[in-house]
Scaffold this active site. Sequence first.
Site, PDB file in Angstrom:
ATOM      1  N   LYS A  97       3.634 -12.716 -11.585  1.00 32.56           N
ATOM      2  CA  LYS A  97       2.371 -11.890 -12.393  1.00 32.56           C
ATOM      3  C   LYS A  97       1.918 -11.265 -11.716  1.00 32.56           C
ATOM      4  O   LYS A  97       0.491 -11.295 -11.792  1.00 32.56           O
ATOM      5  CB  LYS A  97       1.467 -14.135 -12.461  1.00 32.56           C
ATOM      6  CG  LYS A  97       1.823 -14.982 -13.492  1.00 32.56           C
ATOM      7  CD  LYS A  97       0.596 -16.094 -13.619  1.00 32.56           C
ATOM      8  CE  LYS A  97       0.593 -17.245 -12.457  1.00 32.56           C
ATOM      9  NZ  LYS A  97      -0.300 -17.857 -12.773  1.00 32.56           N
ATOM     10  N   GLN A 156      -0.548  -8.432   1.991  1.00 33.83           N
ATOM     11  CA  GLN A 156      -1.261  -8.688   0.948  1.00 33.83           C
ATOM     12  C   GLN A 156      -2.010  -9.219   0.365  1.00 33.83           C
ATOM     13  O   GLN A 156      -3.678  -8.940   0.541  1.00 33.83           O
ATOM     14  CB  GLN A 156      -0.605  -8.779  -0.816  1.00 33.83           C
ATOM     15  CG  GLN A 156       0.605  -7.306  -1.264  1.00 33.83           C
ATOM     16  CD  GLN A 156      -0.202  -6.272  -1.790  1.00 33.83           C
ATOM     17  OE1 GLN A 156      -0.817  -6.141  -2.777  1.00 33.83           O
ATOM     18  NE2 GLN A 156      -0.532  -5.226  -0.709  1.00 33.83           N
ATOM     19  N   PHE A 158      -5.241   1.693  -3.492  1.00 29.10           N
ATOM     20  CA  PHE A 158      -6.239   1.122  -4.247  1.00 29.10           C
ATOM     21  C   PHE A 158      -6.997   1.664  -5.350  1.00 29.10           C
ATOM     22  O   PHE A 158      -8.074   1.180  -6.014  1.00 29.10           O
ATOM     23  CB  PHE A 158      -6.981   0.955  -3.308  1.00 29.10           C
ATOM     24  CG  PHE A 158      -6.482   0.932  -1.808  1.00 29.10           C
ATOM     25  CD1 PHE A 158      -6.113  -0.372  -1.467  1.00 29.10           C
ATOM     26  CD2 PHE A 158      -6.468   1.688  -0.884  1.00 29.10           C
ATOM     27  CE1 PHE A 158      -5.444  -0.692  -0.363  1.00 29.10           C
ATOM     28  CE2 PHE A 158      -6.205   1.301   0.883  1.00 29.10           C
ATOM     29  CZ  PHE A 158      -6.011   0.649   0.912  1.00 29.10           C
ATOM     30  N   GLU A 160      -4.223  -7.730  -7.167  1.00 33.73           N
ATOM     31  CA  GLU A 160      -5.648  -8.111  -7.024  1.00 33.73           C
ATOM     32  C   GLU A 160      -6.008  -9.304  -6.389  1.00 33.73           C
ATOM     33  O   GLU A 160      -7.305  -9.798  -5.819  1.00 33.73           O
ATOM     34  CB  GLU A 160      -5.704  -7.692  -8.258  1.00 33.73           C
ATOM     35  CG  GLU A 160      -5.114  -6.554  -9.391  1.00 33.73           C
ATOM     36  CD  GLU A 160      -5.002  -4.991  -8.061  1.00 33.73           C
ATOM     37  OE1 GLU A 160      -5.910  -4.330  -7.903  1.00 33.73           O
ATOM     38  OE2 GLU A 160      -3.781  -4.389  -8.201  1.00 33.73           O
TER      39      GLU A 160
END
Lengths: 729, 326
Positions: free
Chosen positions: A692, A628, A232, A696
Amino acid sequence: MSPQPQAAVGAPLSRVDGRLKVTGKATYAAEHDIKGVVHAVIVDSTIGRGRITGIDTRAALAQPGVIKVISHLNAPRLAYRGTENDWPDSKQLRIFQDDKVLFRGQPVAVVVATTLEAAEHAAHLVKVRYDAEKTSTDMATAPAGEPVNYARGDADKAYESAAVQVDATYQQARAHHNAMEPHATIARWDGDQLTLWDKTQWPMGTQKDVAAVFGIPNDSVRVISPFVGGGFGNAIRAWPHIAIAAVAARETGRPVKLVLSRRQLYFGVGYRPSYEYRVRLGSDRRGRVSAMVQHLKSETSTYENFIEGVLNTGQMVYNAPHVRQDHRTVPLDVNTPIWMRGPGYATAAFAIESAMDELAHELDIDPIELRRHNEPEEDPSNGLPFSTRRLRECYTVGAREFGWNRRDPKPRSTRDGDWLIGTGMAVGTYDVIRNGAQARVRLNADGTALIQSATSDMGPGTYTSQSQVAADALGLTMRNVTFQLGDSTMPTAPPHGGSQTMINIGSAVQDGCDKVRKQAIKLAVEDKDSPLYGVDAEDIVVRAGRLHVSDNPARGETYRQLLTRNNRTHLEVLGSWTPGQARHSMYTYGAIFAEVAVDASLGLVRVRRMLGVFDAGRIISPKLADSQALGGMVGGIGAALLEHTVTDHRDGRIVNANLADYMVPVNADIPDLRGIFLDGGEDLEADPIGVKGLGEIVYIGVAPAIANAVFHATGRRVRELPITAEALL
Amino acid sequence: MYPFAFTKASNTAEALNAGRRGGRYIAGGTTLVDLMRETVERPETLVDISALPLREVTVTERGGLRIGALVRMAEAAAHAKVRTIYPVISEALELSASAQLRNMATIGGNIMQRTRCTYFRDVTAACNKREPGSGCAALHGFNRTHAILGTSDSCVATHPSDVAVAFAALEATVRLLGPDGARSIPFADFLLRPGSTPNREQSLRKGELITAVEIPALPRPLKSGYMKVRDRQSYEFALTSAAVALHVRGGVIREAKVAAGGVGTVPWKLPAVERHLIGERPSRALWAEAAKHAVDGARPLEHNRFKAELLKRTVERQLRIVGGTK
């Protein structure tokens, strides 16, 4: 040229290392079996600022098994020649060099012993005397430094003259990464050569940082890190314990293992800094935002100034002509913060997206409509065209799939027994980070391939997704492709963080594999004994290890046949990718939707369902991307409702330095979550493979979506994260 | 962790013998081992009592329950008699800790567990409970999770157990066996308020062993239940909790047993709430009125002021849930 058929990319494959992980065979930093290893335990400062006046090691040294106690009194003076990393003025690896204490928990000594138990006990027996000074850890009262500024137009004037104004200050608590795997290092010297088995998201970064500490060539340090149990962002930088392990190994002449305890993870490594973020929005009555004035304050250490990309969002997410920002850091007696998932952008999203929700309510406009009114056609911060920006589609798909249009906009309008029900949405943005990378590709005569790059896999599935890229580019099945990472001797890779691994490593892998495939094709078409002799190279594709004419699959041969006949054991290429000058504004985008229930009398917030719709470019590995998305939303629920590192400002102590008191979500807190990645998102301006990054963006905007839903449920605007019961009673 | 000796007792006599010589009893170890690793606890000798025959749940002659000290939390929670007679006990257990911990931890150990006060668990902080006379860092420190009831200037630490709140509500008895024989003491007298000696937490004599917790028979039908309010939905200690048992006959509340958790230095019996309920007919207004008395004598601290209001609402809610009024 005939395009390679896409077989592995885009397929919902399971992790190639999944079995290793679930059977305990994946080797994490502390698990490497190094012969003759001894154990080190750090003694942490128990004052928040001051000087060490004495260290009594007699009781510790008297313990059976204790080899050495190292502190500033007997540690070697280290070279510190300056590192080539992002932290040229890095001070945090200055371990045991003087008597100064700069923050509570700073390492003041290390005990090395033959067993962990002996080292732990002896560390407790080291008696350190201090001359303590008053500690300053409260951002609210400590003086701030000089600001970083941004301005376009005349934001103050535009704000003052705006028909509708929102002025609100948002607070975000300090948060810790709390990965499952503790930070850990094993250090071994072989002559002048240092090997570190380390938990790191950047093997080459740790290599350079540690080489600089000792003033030795980078090549004299090798960092090995095949598996990382969650990062992280916290494992991007080398922390003091790594240098301590290396010093301890050199001073004792033994390989040294150093594992931070859970408590030490709250001051021995980094954290997301706390922020105070004031937003003033000026708008006309139809919801056209003319002015955004933003004042930010965040914490940093006294010895390093930590700045992250917190200002970008406020400059480009909406089309306000007048924007002004100033960001001041506040130096405190704390250790230096570090990037944490969605660094800066997640913080900005909470403030800006909450303020936009307040404005929507003020104007009585649907929150999505308000955002549509302020959607820019080009990046308003620099005038560049967007490579891809599909926020409008995120809104449309999200509203449809979430059922947004059935929403009664009135706050506190829906009730289910004791629970008030509300929905909210928020936008996320994140930078496309392009650093370039290299990858070595080796195609063996047996039809297998080995690809290597000095990157990392902290959990997103680098092993798997890079294998997928390689498999298609080489025309091999997944079974015949092996991707290796986590070794600083491998080809150059940037940090595994900031959602940049697929962009950079993926592009280098693609390049290397394309070149190897073309080499093989060239070999075949020029080989009189090949069935492909004389065929135009452009007409040949490779599928499952067999080269053939694209419209005549019968004509062809396998890599194995080709290489064996030509007496080639392998073909090898160093693939690379270097990004060109950016001519576009490149970001990922997301729209997050949340439904919450708030107990009307007890103030408890429970997330009922969430949906994230993301514009993240091309999706290489849909199953990993989905994981994710789920993980990002789980993390966002933690930020919104639970996570908060508490400092006792009387002495700088972290009060909740454990996982019973620092709360992260448990399974029971996680409801129905869904992530949608927009189809057809290939962004070739970003990189050759059209991705891309997505690690996050799946996190950013989650917390404000929940906060906005809490407002909708209750009519109460909570401007401080995490949102706990006391704010809603 | 400080070095220690470890022995296993194969019968009660052996255990008592070791206990008399200063040995610390250990069963599930889920609290003690943690605290040893933090060096909060530094026992010289551990006496493993897991082999003792204290693992039965039995119905007493009068229709109450006796839960052996070594019955695991998970076993007690799942026990048919516990579930049917005193759901409040099952619920309190099932809302505690995690499945793994409930499989290890015992009933005797549960009521012996020590506070979660972070200053108590951090050996570098001042704590009168850990080190008498050193002061109380929590009093003016970060005290969101601390007690508002039964506190003193020496200590504001909360008792963390859930099932102990149910035991307090039901007026359980703790059965003890010591070198001088067996005795029983009311649960209310077993756990001690801190006063000026927060280091003394139980009224146990040296070497005494908990053999069982006994729940007295209560008139039936008895409705009971436990409610726990916390930031996350599992694996967290209570901000507030309420154990409620009601016996309603002829539309009138004849018996009311109520206690609160997460708010007291010991599980907090609420006699004023009980008095307010007995002889009344269940109604929303009654629950609200009775719950007001839950905070009688409360002394909130800087970060836990909200607990007073939250406690009232928790008790009110749980009275409604158990009392069955819409």
